[in-house]
Structure formats: structure tokens, C-alpha cells
Scaffold this active site. Structure first.
Site, PDB file in Angstrom:
ATOM      1  N   GLU A   1     -33.476  -7.767 -21.334  1.00 23.79           N
ATOM      2  CA  GLU A   1     -33.400  -8.969 -21.950  1.00 23.79           C
ATOM      3  C   GLU A   1     -32.533  -9.967 -20.779  1.00 23.79           C
ATOM      4  O   GLU A   1     -32.865 -11.185 -20.655  1.00 23.79           O
ATOM      5  CB  GLU A   1     -32.403  -8.776 -23.307  1.00 23.79           C
TER       6      GLU A   1
ATOM      7  N   GLY B   1     -35.830  -7.750 -31.298  1.00 22.51           N
ATOM      8  CA  GLY B   1     -35.024  -7.707 -32.621  1.00 22.51           C
ATOM      9  C   GLY B   1     -35.758  -7.994 -33.632  1.00 22.51           C
ATOM     10  O   GLY B   1     -36.801  -8.337 -33.711  1.00 22.51           O
TER      11      GLY B   1
ATOM     12  N   GLY C   1     -27.818  -4.961 -29.563  1.00 16.61           N
ATOM     13  CA  GLY C   1     -27.788  -4.150 -30.469  1.00 16.61           C
ATOM     14  C   GLY C   1     -28.961  -3.363 -30.655  1.00 16.61           C
ATOM     15  O   GLY C   1     -28.976  -2.419 -31.435  1.00 16.61           O
TER      16      GLY C   1
HETATM   17  C1  5RP Z   1     -31.526  -6.487 -29.003  1.00 10.32           C
HETATM   18  C2  5RP Z   1     -31.007  -7.905 -29.065  1.00 10.32           C
HETATM   19  C3  5RP Z   1     -30.995  -8.612 -30.191  1.00 10.32           C
HETATM   20  O1  5RP Z   1     -31.381  -9.726 -29.991  1.00 10.32           O
HETATM   21  C4  5RP Z   1     -29.861  -8.458 -31.323  1.00 10.32           C
HETATM   22  O2  5RP Z   1     -29.460  -7.194 -31.336  1.00 10.32           O
HETATM   23  C5  5RP Z   1     -30.104  -9.160 -32.602  1.00 10.32           C
HETATM   24  O3  5RP Z   1     -31.249  -8.569 -33.203  1.00 10.32           O
HETATM   25  P1  5RP Z   1     -31.549  -9.037 -34.667  1.00 10.32           P
HETATM   26  O4  5RP Z   1     -32.317 -10.228 -34.573  1.00 10.32           O
HETATM   27  O5  5RP Z   1     -32.143  -7.675 -34.904  1.00 10.32           O
HETATM   28  O6  5RP Z   1     -30.242  -9.299 -35.552  1.00 10.32           O
HETATM   29  O7  5RP Z   1     -29.946  -7.903 -28.219  1.00 10.32           O
HETATM   30  O8  5RP Z   1     -31.202  -5.767 -27.846  1.00 10.32           O
END
Ligand code: 5RP
Length: 223
Positions: free
Chosen positions: A103, A29, A96
């Protein structure tokens, strides 16, 4: 401070949790991208990383940081990753960026999950952010009906008019309308549904620490 600056602040602060001489688990992310940039300064002091996505792997390797297969290594001391939401108990919604399955695997392989997030991610109750669920495509419609029975609305994540395909070759459902009062029980329940690969509730693999970026500096929350 901009959100980008808050992310950079916590990405830098996370270096303190990297154990010299040990492989570090790396999430995915935009916040983790800041951490990866900062990690380049330590690359001579760690053997490398286990990565949670093809995207993070490419960034790590571009900086000269070796990436190990999760099967080549044992337990990791620390896993550093962002979140879409984090509550007061360290339970999170993640996925997201569609990387939730890997993960969760790397988080499960690690003794300590250090979450790095800007303060917009802190919530009282998980569920405002659409909950990502990685699913086997042939089960998507049935899983959608199962979420409907819980009061949620699930939609297949689409990009450029076609379903998003994860690093594992599967699809993502984004589920709105849920309020996750008991994330542990919810995660256990949804994990049982046939065709669910991973639900983006990280309660069994919750954060031990959250480095929260605020305009007053980094707040360290422990759970
Ligand atoms: C990806 C994730 C990310 O950790 C999460 O979406 C947060 O992302 P960002 O640091 O861009 O806000 O779970 O699958």
C-alpha cells in the site's frame, strides 16, 4: 445506515477521482472491495490498475480489470485506499489487512492519495487502533523491545495459531499503547530500526482527500 452501506457509499463516490485513460492505484480492504465493485463500471475507460495486494489483484482480475506490475508503469495520478484511522491532518494508520508495505509503495508512486473510510475511522490522535508493523521475523523480538521502550506493547499477529505471513513473506507486529502526537517523526524513527519493513503510519504518504461516509452522506475532507 450500516457500516457496510457507508463503505459502499464512499466506494462509489471514489469513482469521481479515477482519471479516464489512466491507470489507477488500488488499495486493500473491505472498503476498497466496494470501490473495486464500482470500478467495474469504468473498466472500458481505464487501461487498468496497480494493486496493493494479492487479494485486490484477484478481485480486480475477476471483474476483467487488467492489473499492471508497479515496475511497468510510471507515476499514477491517484491511489484509492481505506484506513484504520485518519486524523485531522490526513495522517493515517493502515495495515489492518496486512497489506501496508505494498500500500505504501503504490501510494508513494501516486500523486494523490484518496482515502475512503466510514466515519468510525476519524480520530483526533492516531494510536487507538493497534499499529501494524511489517517486520523481518528474526528481528521481531528486538523490535518488540524497542516499542516497549516507547511505552507500547507489540504482539505478533497470529491467525489459526500461526503467525500471519504477508504477501511479502514477512510477519506483522500489532502495537498497542501508543499515542502518535507527531506521526511524521514517529514514522521516520521506526523506519530506521533494522528489521522493520514498513510501519503502518502513513504520514509521509498521507491522504490528500478523505471521502468520509456518514449517515448524512459523503463528506469530502481535503488536507
Ligand atoms: C489494509 C488496510 C486497509 O485499508 C484498512 O485496514 C482498512 O480496511 P477496511 O476498509 O476493511 O476497514 O490498510 O492493509
Amino acid at each position: 445506515m450500516t457500516q457496510d452501506e457507508l463503505k459502499a457509499q464512499v466506494g462509489q463516490a471514489a469513482l469521481e477521482y479515477v482519471v479516464p485513460g489512466e491507470i489507477v492505484g488500488v488499495g486493500t480492504g473491505s472498503t476498497v472491495n466496494k470501490f473495486i465493485e464500482a470500478l467495474a463500471a469504468l473498466k472500458g475507460r481505464i487501461p487498468g490498475a496497480v494493486s496493493s495486494s494479492e487479494a485486490s489483484t484477484a478481485r480486480l482480475q475477476a471483474l476483467g480489470i487488467r492489473v499492471f506490475d508497479a515496475n511497468e508503469v510510471g507515476e499514477l495520478s491517484v491511489y484509492i485506499d481505506g484506513a484504520d484511522e485518519i486524523d485531522g491532518r490526513g495522517y493515517m494508520i493502515k495495515g489492518g489487512g496486512a497489506a501496508l508495505t505494498r500500500e505504501k509503495i503504490v501510494a508513494a508512486q501516486s500523486r494523490r492519495f484518496v482515502c475512503i473510510a466510514d466515519e468510525s475511522k476519524r480520530v483526533q490522535v492516531l494510536g487507538k487502533f493497534p499499529l501494524p508493523v511489517e517486520v523481518i521475523p528474526m528481528a521481531a523480538a528486538r523490535i518488540t523491545r524497542q516499542f516497549e521502550a516507547l511505552g507500547g506493547t507489540a504482539r505478533v499477529r497470529v491467525k489459526d495459531g500461526v503467525p500471519v505471513v504477508t504477501d511479502n513473506g514477512q510477519h506483522i507486529l500489532d502495537v498497542t499503547g501508543l499515542s502518535l502526537q507527531d506521526p511524521l517523526a514517529f514514522e521516520s524513527t521506526v523506519n530506521q530500526w533494522p528489521g522493520v519493513v514498513t510501519v503502518g503510519v502513513f504520514a509521509h504518504q498521507k491522504a490528500a482527500v478523505c471521502l468520509l461516509g456518514t449517515s448524512e452522506g459523503v463528506r469530502t475532507l481535503t488536507y
